[in-house]
Design a protein around this motif. Structure first.
Motif, PDB file in Angstrom:
ATOM      1  N   MET A   1     -61.686  69.446 -13.285  1.00  0.00           N
ATOM      2  CA  MET A   1     -62.603  68.455 -13.841  1.00  0.00           C
ATOM      3  C   MET A   1     -63.597  69.112 -14.798  1.00  0.00           C
ATOM      4  O   MET A   1     -64.231  70.097 -14.445  1.00  0.00           O
ATOM      5  CB  MET A   1     -63.348  67.753 -12.703  1.00  0.00           C
ATOM      6  CG  MET A   1     -64.303  66.660 -13.156  1.00  0.00           C
ATOM      7  SD  MET A   1     -63.449  65.170 -13.743  1.00  0.00           S
ATOM      8  CE  MET A   1     -62.837  64.513 -12.186  1.00  0.00           C
ATOM      9  N   ILE A   2     -63.704  68.582 -16.004  1.00  0.00           N
ATOM     10  CA  ILE A   2     -64.646  69.101 -16.996  1.00  0.00           C
ATOM     11  C   ILE A   2     -65.928  68.285 -16.911  1.00  0.00           C
ATOM     12  O   ILE A   2     -65.934  67.082 -17.172  1.00  0.00           O
ATOM     13  CB  ILE A   2     -64.061  69.010 -18.418  1.00  0.00           C
ATOM     14  CG1 ILE A   2     -62.708  69.727 -18.500  1.00  0.00           C
ATOM     15  CG2 ILE A   2     -65.037  69.613 -19.431  1.00  0.00           C
ATOM     16  CD1 ILE A   2     -62.011  69.566 -19.842  1.00  0.00           C
ATOM     17  N   ARG A   3     -67.023  68.945 -16.546  1.00  0.00           N
ATOM     18  CA  ARG A   3     -68.313  68.259 -16.400  1.00  0.00           C
ATOM     19  C   ARG A   3     -69.047  68.259 -17.740  1.00  0.00           C
ATOM     20  O   ARG A   3     -69.221  69.314 -18.361  1.00  0.00           O
ATOM     21  CB  ARG A   3     -69.156  68.935 -15.325  1.00  0.00           C
ATOM     22  CG  ARG A   3     -68.485  68.967 -13.954  1.00  0.00           C
ATOM     23  CD  ARG A   3     -69.386  69.600 -12.898  1.00  0.00           C
ATOM     24  NE  ARG A   3     -69.787  70.954 -13.258  1.00  0.00           N
ATOM     25  CZ  ARG A   3     -69.029  72.028 -13.054  1.00  0.00           C
ATOM     26  NH1 ARG A   3     -67.833  71.905 -12.500  1.00  0.00           N
ATOM     27  NH2 ARG A   3     -69.459  73.225 -13.400  1.00  0.00           N
ATOM     28  N   VAL A   4     -69.499  67.078 -18.151  1.00  0.00           N
ATOM     29  CA  VAL A   4     -70.091  66.921 -19.484  1.00  0.00           C
ATOM     30  C   VAL A   4     -71.481  66.288 -19.400  1.00  0.00           C
ATOM     31  O   VAL A   4     -71.719  65.391 -18.588  1.00  0.00           O
ATOM     32  CB  VAL A   4     -69.191  66.039 -20.378  1.00  0.00           C
ATOM     33  CG1 VAL A   4     -69.858  65.755 -21.722  1.00  0.00           C
ATOM     34  CG2 VAL A   4     -67.838  66.703 -20.584  1.00  0.00           C
ATOM     35  N   ILE A   5     -72.393  66.778 -20.244  1.00  0.00           N
ATOM     36  CA  ILE A   5     -73.692  66.138 -20.446  1.00  0.00           C
ATOM     37  C   ILE A   5     -73.766  65.688 -21.901  1.00  0.00           C
ATOM     38  O   ILE A   5     -73.403  66.437 -22.810  1.00  0.00           O
ATOM     39  CB  ILE A   5     -74.863  67.080 -20.121  1.00  0.00           C
ATOM     40  CG1 ILE A   5     -74.983  67.269 -18.601  1.00  0.00           C
ATOM     41  CG2 ILE A   5     -76.177  66.539 -20.675  1.00  0.00           C
ATOM     42  CD1 ILE A   5     -76.120  68.204 -18.183  1.00  0.00           C
TER      43      ILE A   5
ATOM     44  N   ILE B   1     -65.976  56.075 -23.749  1.00  0.00           N
ATOM     45  CA  ILE B   1     -64.764  56.781 -24.186  1.00  0.00           C
ATOM     46  C   ILE B   1     -64.318  57.797 -23.145  1.00  0.00           C
ATOM     47  O   ILE B   1     -63.144  57.863 -22.771  1.00  0.00           O
ATOM     48  CB  ILE B   1     -65.028  57.489 -25.535  1.00  0.00           C
ATOM     49  CG1 ILE B   1     -65.163  56.464 -26.660  1.00  0.00           C
ATOM     50  CG2 ILE B   1     -63.915  58.490 -25.856  1.00  0.00           C
ATOM     51  CD1 ILE B   1     -65.629  57.052 -27.977  1.00  0.00           C
ATOM     52  N   LEU B   2     -65.263  58.587 -22.655  1.00  0.00           N
ATOM     53  CA  LEU B   2     -64.925  59.670 -21.726  1.00  0.00           C
ATOM     54  C   LEU B   2     -64.546  59.155 -20.344  1.00  0.00           C
ATOM     55  O   LEU B   2     -63.802  59.815 -19.618  1.00  0.00           O
ATOM     56  CB  LEU B   2     -66.098  60.650 -21.626  1.00  0.00           C
ATOM     57  CG  LEU B   2     -66.499  61.329 -22.942  1.00  0.00           C
ATOM     58  CD1 LEU B   2     -67.658  62.300 -22.725  1.00  0.00           C
ATOM     59  CD2 LEU B   2     -65.316  62.054 -23.561  1.00  0.00           C
ATOM     60  N   SER B   3     -65.030  57.972 -19.990  1.00  0.00           N
ATOM     61  CA  SER B   3     -64.706  57.409 -18.666  1.00  0.00           C
ATOM     62  C   SER B   3     -63.226  57.063 -18.534  1.00  0.00           C
ATOM     63  O   SER B   3     -62.720  56.886 -17.430  1.00  0.00           O
ATOM     64  CB  SER B   3     -65.550  56.152 -18.409  1.00  0.00           C
ATOM     65  OG  SER B   3     -65.147  55.083 -19.262  1.00  0.00           O
ATOM     66  N   LEU B   4     -62.534  56.978 -19.663  1.00  0.00           N
ATOM     67  CA  LEU B   4     -61.106  56.635 -19.655  1.00  0.00           C
ATOM     68  C   LEU B   4     -60.227  57.858 -19.366  1.00  0.00           C
ATOM     69  O   LEU B   4     -59.015  57.730 -19.260  1.00  0.00           O
ATOM     70  CB  LEU B   4     -60.709  56.029 -21.004  1.00  0.00           C
ATOM     71  CG  LEU B   4     -61.462  54.751 -21.416  1.00  0.00           C
ATOM     72  CD1 LEU B   4     -61.029  54.310 -22.801  1.00  0.00           C
ATOM     73  CD2 LEU B   4     -61.216  53.634 -20.407  1.00  0.00           C
ATOM     74  N   HIS B   5     -60.857  59.015 -19.212  1.00  0.00           N
ATOM     75  CA  HIS B   5     -60.102  60.257 -19.002  1.00  0.00           C
ATOM     76  C   HIS B   5     -60.488  60.872 -17.650  1.00  0.00           C
ATOM     77  O   HIS B   5     -61.621  61.310 -17.452  1.00  0.00           O
ATOM     78  CB  HIS B   5     -60.377  61.236 -20.141  1.00  0.00           C
ATOM     79  CG  HIS B   5     -59.933  60.710 -21.482  1.00  0.00           C
ATOM     80  ND1 HIS B   5     -58.698  60.982 -22.020  1.00  0.00           N
ATOM     81  CD2 HIS B   5     -60.557  59.895 -22.365  1.00  0.00           C
ATOM     82  CE1 HIS B   5     -58.582  60.374 -23.187  1.00  0.00           C
ATOM     83  NE2 HIS B   5     -59.698  59.702 -23.420  1.00  0.00           N
ATOM     84  N   ASP B   6     -59.521  60.908 -16.751  1.00  0.00           N
ATOM     85  CA  ASP B   6     -59.781  61.362 -15.383  1.00  0.00           C
ATOM     86  C   ASP B   6     -60.214  62.819 -15.306  1.00  0.00           C
ATOM     87  O   ASP B   6     -60.893  63.210 -14.356  1.00  0.00           O
ATOM     88  CB  ASP B   6     -58.521  61.170 -14.518  1.00  0.00           C
ATOM     89  CG  ASP B   6     -58.159  59.696 -14.346  1.00  0.00           C
ATOM     90  OD1 ASP B   6     -59.079  58.865 -14.488  1.00  0.00           O
ATOM     91  OD2 ASP B   6     -56.988  59.404 -14.084  1.00  0.00           O
TER      92      ASP B   6
ATOM     93  N   ILE C   1     -62.727  63.348 -30.047  1.00  0.00           N
ATOM     94  CA  ILE C   1     -63.882  63.661 -29.209  1.00  0.00           C
ATOM     95  C   ILE C   1     -63.424  64.341 -27.924  1.00  0.00           C
ATOM     96  O   ILE C   1     -63.971  65.363 -27.502  1.00  0.00           O
ATOM     97  CB  ILE C   1     -64.684  62.383 -28.890  1.00  0.00           C
ATOM     98  CG1 ILE C   1     -65.334  61.842 -30.167  1.00  0.00           C
ATOM     99  CG2 ILE C   1     -65.751  62.666 -27.831  1.00  0.00           C
ATOM    100  CD1 ILE C   1     -65.954  60.473 -30.014  1.00  0.00           C
ATOM    101  N   VAL C   2     -62.407  63.767 -27.303  1.00  0.00           N
ATOM    102  CA  VAL C   2     -61.861  64.348 -26.068  1.00  0.00           C
ATOM    103  C   VAL C   2     -61.292  65.735 -26.344  1.00  0.00           C
ATOM    104  O   VAL C   2     -61.507  66.681 -25.574  1.00  0.00           O
ATOM    105  CB  VAL C   2     -60.777  63.427 -25.464  1.00  0.00           C
ATOM    106  CG1 VAL C   2     -60.056  64.127 -24.307  1.00  0.00           C
ATOM    107  CG2 VAL C   2     -61.404  62.126 -24.978  1.00  0.00           C
ATOM    108  N   ASN C   3     -60.575  65.874 -27.454  1.00  0.00           N
ATOM    109  CA  ASN C   3     -59.999  67.180 -27.807  1.00  0.00           C
ATOM    110  C   ASN C   3     -61.076  68.233 -28.025  1.00  0.00           C
ATOM    111  O   ASN C   3     -60.902  69.405 -27.672  1.00  0.00           O
ATOM    112  CB  ASN C   3     -59.146  67.056 -29.070  1.00  0.00           C
ATOM    113  CG  ASN C   3     -57.819  66.379 -28.820  1.00  0.00           C
ATOM    114  OD1 ASN C   3     -57.381  66.268 -27.669  1.00  0.00           O
ATOM    115  ND2 ASN C   3     -57.181  65.907 -29.867  1.00  0.00           N
ATOM    116  N   SER C   4     -62.191  67.816 -28.615  1.00  0.00           N
ATOM    117  CA  SER C   4     -63.275  68.774 -28.869  1.00  0.00           C
ATOM    118  C   SER C   4     -63.831  69.313 -27.564  1.00  0.00           C
ATOM    119  O   SER C   4     -64.168  70.494 -27.450  1.00  0.00           O
ATOM    120  CB  SER C   4     -64.386  68.114 -29.680  1.00  0.00           C
ATOM    121  OG  SER C   4     -65.130  67.187 -28.899  1.00  0.00           O
TER     122      SER C   4
END
Length: 219
Positions: A1-5, A20-25, A111-114
């Motif tokens: 799991m990648i934790r993001v702020i 956007i990010l909530s769509l990626h487990d 965004i997800v790829n970044s």
């Protein structure tokens, strides 16, 4: 799991990114802040892998926040959220160790790829913005002739050993230390030693500066 702020002074931007990010487990947004000072307070209790950082914010902007985070929490990756008219700011945060940047109007996949790229110890630079940053770098270095002339850059590049040049070639391809180690049949620790030596020889501070330097002076 990648934790993001997520750090941005516009709530609508933060909400859009969270959606956007909530769509990626594989990605979890563990916090958000509206400026650099709020971020630093948040980091006292939260440990992200990646920070999405806006540049222009009140109280403490993304440039100052990036500088402090990279000194205090060097393992945290920072991806800058930028617009086309923020060239000089992008250059500053890259010098301070930012791990990449994307345009605010990027699509969800970019965004997800970044985030994934930064997490994997690689760097994602938007090609269109990179050209503008390199042009800005040229302009700045033209005013500092001793450091800016092309022959000096070439001389520093030529001071690298063949093995070190091989490492820089892999870095320009966006590979992580682990991937470079596998390609060169050496340990990851050996690659890290190579990178440290390269930075020392080229008189650079970090991987971001190295990529910009290689794009300007490399073959």
């Amino acid at each position: 799991m990648i934790r993001v702020i997520i750090v941005d002074d516009q709530e609508i931007v933060r909400e859009g990114l969270k959606m956007i990010l909530s769509l990626h487990d594989e990605i979890e947004v563990i916090g958000e802040a509206s400026n650099g000072r709020e971020l630093l307070k948040l980091l006292e209790t939260h440990t992200p892998n990646v920070i999405l950082m806006d540049i222009r914010m009140p109280v403490m902007d993304g440039i100052e926040a990036t500088k402090i985070v990279k000194v205090t929490y060097p393992k945290i990756k920072i991806v800058i959220l930028t617009t086309f008219n923020e060239d000089e700011y992008i250059f500053e945060v890259l010098k301070d160790g930012a791990d990449g940047y994307i345009l605010k109007d990027s699509d969800s996949q970019e965004i997800v790829n970044s985030i994934k790229t930064a997490y994997a110890d690689q760097i994602l630079l938007n090609p269109k913005v990179t050209i503008k940053v390199i042009n800005l770098l040229n302009s700045i270095e033209d005013k500092k002739k001793a450091k800016a002339n092309n022959s000096e850059g070439k001389r520093l590049i030529n001071s690298l050993t063949q093995r070190e040049k091989e490492v820089t070639s892999h870095i320009l391809q966006g590979k992580s230390n682990k991937s470079i180690a596998e390609a060169m049949y050496v340990t990851e620790g050996t690659v890290k030693n190579y990178v440290s030596k390269i930075l020392e020889k080229l008189q650079l501070k970090n991987r971001s500066e190295l990529i910009l330097f290689l794009q300007k002076y490399g073959e």
